[in-house]
Structure formats: structure tokens, C-alpha cells
Design a protein around this motif. Structure first.
Motif, PDB file in Angstrom:
ATOM      1  N   ASP A 112       0.867  -1.173   0.000  1.00 40.47           N
ATOM      2  CA  ASP A 112       0.000   0.000   0.000  1.00 40.47           C
ATOM      3  C   ASP A 112       0.904   1.222   0.000  1.00 40.47           C
ATOM      4  N   LEU A 113       0.689   2.112  -0.942  1.00 41.78           N
ATOM      5  CA  LEU A 113       1.516   3.318  -1.032  1.00 41.78           C
ATOM      6  C   LEU A 113       0.990   4.367  -0.047  1.00 41.78           C
ATOM      7  N   THR A 114       1.310   4.142   1.208  1.00 44.93           N
ATOM      8  CA  THR A 114       0.932   5.078   2.255  1.00 44.93           C
ATOM      9  C   THR A 114       1.785   6.337   2.131  1.00 44.93           C
ATOM     10  N   PRO A 115       1.374   7.424   2.747  1.00 42.55           N
ATOM     11  CA  PRO A 115       2.199   8.638   2.691  1.00 42.55           C
ATOM     12  C   PRO A 115       3.640   8.405   3.170  1.00 42.55           C
ATOM     13  N   LYS A 116       3.827   7.590   4.198  1.00 46.16           N
ATOM     14  CA  LYS A 116       5.177   7.327   4.702  1.00 46.16           C
ATOM     15  C   LYS A 116       6.020   6.576   3.676  1.00 46.16           C
ATOM     16  N   LEU A 117       5.446   5.546   3.020  1.00 46.23           N
ATOM     17  CA  LEU A 117       6.199   4.798   2.007  1.00 46.23           C
ATOM     18  C   LEU A 117       6.494   5.689   0.808  1.00 46.23           C
ATOM     19  N   ARG A 118       5.554   6.529   0.425  1.00 50.13           N
ATOM     20  CA  ARG A 118       5.808   7.471  -0.672  1.00 50.13           C
ATOM     21  C   ARG A 118       6.998   8.371  -0.327  1.00 50.13           C
TER      22      ARG A 118
END
Length: 175
Positions: A112-118
Motif C-alpha cells: 500500500d503506497l501510504t504517505p510514509k512509504l511514498r
């Protein structure tokens, strides 16, 4: 740890449980694919077929938003590739042979491309895909090409790509 039994067969979660590949390395890819050269001839020696390429597929927990500084999923998979290149993965007690240290290596991460991973991927200098549902790039130090794809995008693409197959089998839910 094991997955629930399927028809009496247990499904190991780690690749150190497989009798084909041994490793004491803590980093393990969820799926590791080896591509070896096969020469078509009358004889096929069993001793050594060096790998042509390595692919590591990494799945991250859905909704995960806690990525510490050293928890970049691309770098985690690159460590697995470097361990294979460095002879830390064994087959029949011997290091898995590779054609050379520069064999192509590809990493696929589904998360899941969460804000943190982005943010982790942006800081990593990854390039965002035009549809903003993934990232890609090449890491020169580790000599790996990588793609990070959002789980929802992967699922949507798979449904589109295989829809005709399910239509022909009359297995499509048209809701």
C-alpha cells in the motif's frame, strides 16, 4: 511460522524451510526467482548451471505506515540479491553459482503506497509512475532495477488482464 495446512500439507513461510535453498541470512525475499542458463545438448552435467538473473518479489503488510530509516523495502530486497551474489545462499551445501557479479537483478515490491512509504521512496530518489500508483528506478550501487506498485493497482491490472479468461469460463461476477 507456518500457514494453515492445506489438505494436510503445511506451507512454510520462510525460504530457510525449503530443502532446496539454505541460508543463515536474516533477510529473505518473499519470492526469489532464479534464471539459470540451460544449454541444449546431448549431455547435461549436474554440477553447475550459473544464474543469468535474479528476481525478488517483496510483499508488504497492507496499510503499513511505519517505515524506519533502514526499512526501505527496495533496499531490503537488494540485500537478499547481494547475499545471493555473495554466496550466502546454498544449494546442496554449495553456494548458488552465478554467471558473474553483474547479472541482472530486478526487485518488485507490492505494498500500500501510504504517505510514509511514498516519502521513503521519494527520499530514495525513485521515479513516480505517470499514474501515481507506483515508483521505479535503478540503484547503481546495488545494480538492481526496481518497481514498487500499489496493491490496489496490481489487483486492478490483474482483473483487467485476465477478464476475458474468466468471461470464457463464465466465472465473472458482474456486480
Amino acid at each position: 511460522m507456518e500457514l494453515p495446512a492445506l489438505n494436510g500439507l503445511s506451507c512454510p513461510l520462510t525460504n530457510n524451510a525449503l530443502s532446496v535453498v539454505d541460508s543463515k541470512d536474516k533477510q529473505r525475499g518473499d519470492i526469489v526467482i532464479f534464471d539459470e542458463k540451460i544449454i541444449f545438448s546431448g549431455e547435461r552435467p549436474d554440477d553447475e548451471h550459473p544464474l543469468n538473473s535474479i528476481i525478488v518479489i517483496e510483499f508488504k503488510q497492507p496499510g503499513r505506515n511505519k517505515y524506519a530509516g533502514d526499512e526501505n523495502p527496495v533496499l531490503q530486497a537488494a540485500k537478499v540479491i547481494n547475499a545471493i551474489r555473495g554466496g550466502k545462499y546454498l544449494h546442496k551445501g554449495r553456494a548458488i553459482p552465478i554467471a558473474n557479479a553483474d547479472i541482472p537483478a530486478t526487485i518488485f515490491v507490492v505494498a500500500d503506497l501510504t504517505p510514509k512509504l511514498r516519502q521513503v521512496l521519494t527520499d530514495f530518489n525513485a521515479t513516480m509512475t505517470p499514474d501515481k500508483q507506483g515508483f521505479y528506478g535503478y540503484h547503481a550501487n546495488h545494480r538492481v532495477y526496481y518497481e514498487v506498485m500499489d496493491y490496489t493497482k496490481m489487483l486492478s491490472d490483474a482483473k483487467k488482464r485476465n477478464r476475458i479468461f474468466f468471461d470464457k469460463l463464465n466465472l465473472v461476477d458482474n456486480r
